[in-house]
Enzyme design. Sequence first.
Site, PDB file in Angstrom:
ATOM      1  N   GLY A 209     -36.573 153.625  21.763  1.00 33.64           N
ATOM      2  CA  GLY A 209     -37.924 153.912  21.282  1.00 33.64           C
ATOM      3  C   GLY A 209     -38.033 153.466  19.842  1.00 33.64           C
ATOM      4  N   GLY A 210     -39.188 153.707  19.238  1.00 30.90           N
ATOM      5  CA  GLY A 210     -39.368 153.342  17.840  1.00 30.90           C
ATOM      6  C   GLY A 210     -38.458 154.157  16.940  1.00 30.90           C
TER       7      GLY A 210
ATOM      8  N   LYS B 272     -30.063 161.538  22.286  1.00 32.72           N
ATOM      9  CA  LYS B 272     -30.957 160.772  21.436  1.00 32.72           C
ATOM     10  C   LYS B 272     -30.332 160.568  20.064  1.00 32.72           C
ATOM     11  CE  LYS B 272     -35.364 160.435  21.962  1.00 32.72           C
ATOM     12  NZ  LYS B 272     -36.781 160.660  22.054  1.00 32.72           N
TER      13      LYS B 272
ATOM     14  N   ASP C 230     -47.165 162.777  20.367  1.00 30.21           N
ATOM     15  CA  ASP C 230     -47.032 161.437  20.948  1.00 30.21           C
ATOM     16  C   ASP C 230     -47.082 161.516  22.473  1.00 30.21           C
ATOM     17  OD1 ASP C 230     -46.850 158.712  20.868  1.00 30.21           O
ATOM     18  OD2 ASP C 230     -44.704 158.633  20.447  1.00 30.21           O
TER      19      ASP C 230
HETATM   20  N1  LIG Z   1     -33.993 163.306  29.003  1.00 34.92           N
HETATM   21  C1  LIG Z   1     -34.013 162.050  29.440  1.00 34.92           C
HETATM   22  N2  LIG Z   1     -33.528 161.734  30.654  1.00 34.92           N
HETATM   23  C2  LIG Z   1     -33.560 160.449  31.106  1.00 34.92           C
HETATM   24  N3  LIG Z   1     -34.049 159.413  30.417  1.00 34.92           N
HETATM   25  C3  LIG Z   1     -34.551 159.647  29.195  1.00 34.92           C
HETATM   26  C4  LIG Z   1     -34.562 160.973  28.639  1.00 34.92           C
HETATM   27  N4  LIG Z   1     -35.131 160.900  27.405  1.00 34.92           N
HETATM   28  C5  LIG Z   1     -35.460 159.616  27.219  1.00 34.92           C
HETATM   29  N5  LIG Z   1     -35.113 158.840  28.273  1.00 34.92           N
HETATM   30  C6  LIG Z   1     -35.290 157.380  28.417  1.00 34.92           C
HETATM   31  O1  LIG Z   1     -35.137 156.755  27.174  1.00 34.92           O
HETATM   32  C7  LIG Z   1     -36.278 155.951  26.891  1.00 34.92           C
HETATM   33  C8  LIG Z   1     -36.519 155.929  25.401  1.00 34.92           C
HETATM   34  O2  LIG Z   1     -36.908 157.206  24.996  1.00 34.92           O
HETATM   35  P1  LIG Z   1     -37.616 157.474  23.634  1.00 34.92           P
HETATM   36  O3  LIG Z   1     -38.272 158.795  23.765  1.00 34.92           O
HETATM   37  O4  LIG Z   1     -36.688 157.265  22.513  1.00 34.92           O
HETATM   38  O5  LIG Z   1     -38.603 156.270  23.507  1.00 34.92           O
HETATM   39  P2  LIG Z   1     -40.115 156.085  23.856  1.00 34.92           P
HETATM   40  O6  LIG Z   1     -40.746 157.351  24.277  1.00 34.92           O
HETATM   41  O7  LIG Z   1     -40.208 154.930  24.796  1.00 34.92           O
HETATM   42  O8  LIG Z   1     -40.646 155.633  22.457  1.00 34.92           O
HETATM   43  P3  LIG Z   1     -40.868 156.499  21.139  1.00 34.92           P
HETATM   44  O9  LIG Z   1     -39.782 157.484  20.975  1.00 34.92           O
HETATM   45  O10 LIG Z   1     -40.843 155.469  20.090  1.00 34.92           O
HETATM   46  O11 LIG Z   1     -42.180 157.142  21.317  1.00 34.92           O
HETATM   47  C9  LIG Z   1     -37.415 156.575  27.698  1.00 34.92           C
HETATM   48  O12 LIG Z   1     -38.423 155.675  27.983  1.00 34.92           O
HETATM   49  C10 LIG Z   1     -36.673 157.035  28.939  1.00 34.92           C
HETATM   50  O13 LIG Z   1     -36.560 155.940  29.824  1.00 34.92           O
END
Ligand SMILES: Nc1ncnc2c1ncn2[C@@H]1O[C@H](COP(=O)(O)OP(=O)(O)OP(=O)(O)O)[C@@H](O)[C@H]1O
Length: 374
Positions: free
Chosen positions: A54-55, A73, A170
């Site tokens: 993600g960002g 994370k 968000d």
């Molecule tokens: N608890 C979880 N279980 C499974 N996959 C996850 C989980 N949390 C995040 N992910 C995966 O990791 C990816 C990236 O997550 P993240 O929340 O960092 O980014 P985002 O939501 O795409 O962007 P941003 O954080 O910038 O808003 C998600 O799109 C998802 O596919």
Amino acid sequence: MKMKEKFFRQNGGLLLQQQISSHHDGFEFIKIFTAEELEVATNNYDIDNILGQGGYGTVYKGILSNHQAIAIKKSKIVDASQIEQFINEVIILSKINHRNVVKLLGCCLETEVPLLVYEYISNGTLFEHIHKTHGISLLSWEDWLRIATETASALAYLHSSASTPIIHRDVKSTNILLDDNYTAKVSDFGASRLLPMDKTQITTLVQGTLGYLDPEYFHTSKLTEKSDVYSFGVVLVEILLGQKPFCFERSEEVRNLATYFISLMKENHLLQLIENRFTTEDKIEQFLAVAELAKSCLSVRGEDRPNMKEVADELERLRRLNKHPWVQPKLEESVSLLSESSSFNPAFSSNYPNDVSGQCTLVNDMILSMDLPR
Ligand SMILES: Nc1ncnc2c1ncn2[C@@H]1O[C@H](COP(=O)(O)OP(=O)(O)OP(=O)(O)O)[C@@H](O)[C@H]1O
């Protein structure tokens, strides 16, 4: 060993330990993981374990020694001035227990940047399911309506939680995960966004994602629960139309999905598009009622939007109609019921500005002046 201790202290480890020992209300559920435990779980943060980026950082899949699957994370940067706030949020979030919110299991503080450890949600994001590029989605209209209801109830719960409401900030379809049973799990709020604000992003102030961002919040920088309501409205439209929130393939004035949707509603072209997407014949009342609800969530003024509890209740009511179709009101009734319902702001169904082009200018302004982090 020395480094780990230094990082642990820097990352607020002592504060967290102190908080844990002063709480006696089941708070021991939060776990402080060791760096080694998570290295083993992720095969030393192997590239194959990356779930997404993600960002704000990278998310890794891991398996703990007790075979539990986790998502870790790892943020990019830490802002030392935010550590205390971060620890407080970790404590608040670890107490959240809702079936539609991704559970925060704990954290690791002895690494350079603190790591947050969540339960692993297996079935991808709502975004992937809506905008499936390979094959058609297995989800039915009933599933979409259930997923929307679950998401709304999770947000309503966060807004009403404890002494301080938790605003997600968000809400978007990539932050709504689906488990094995396609149950919605809201992720990525609170602590995970506090961490990595580097100095250049602080000047931006307004955080959010293009296409989902509440125009009122954008202009005033004043964050309220109603910003989540706006973003949730965009998710509802995404589900209804199967289109992305911001799309360069649409013509300039309707690049923003919310604007496009409002113009479709005004011109009565909405139903045709929805019907092409769902081959259901007898759900027209529900489509229209969800569209009206989305429109009210997208009201320009936050105070004209329903709150998340009202949104969740309305979606729940529509789901019940689905289960008992014989009690479905007639189309005109369902639309007027929606705007007259006592729990709703009576103004909300007609408060969108008539001038759709005004909304476009607003959105274009936003795009031009936003310093987008991603
Ligand atoms: N608890 C979880 N279980 C499974 N996959 C996850 C989980 N949390 C995040 N992910 C995966 O990791 C990816 C990236 O997550 P993240 O929340 O960092 O980014 P985002 O939501 O795409 O962007 P941003 O954080 O910038 O808003 C998600 O799109 C998802 O596919």
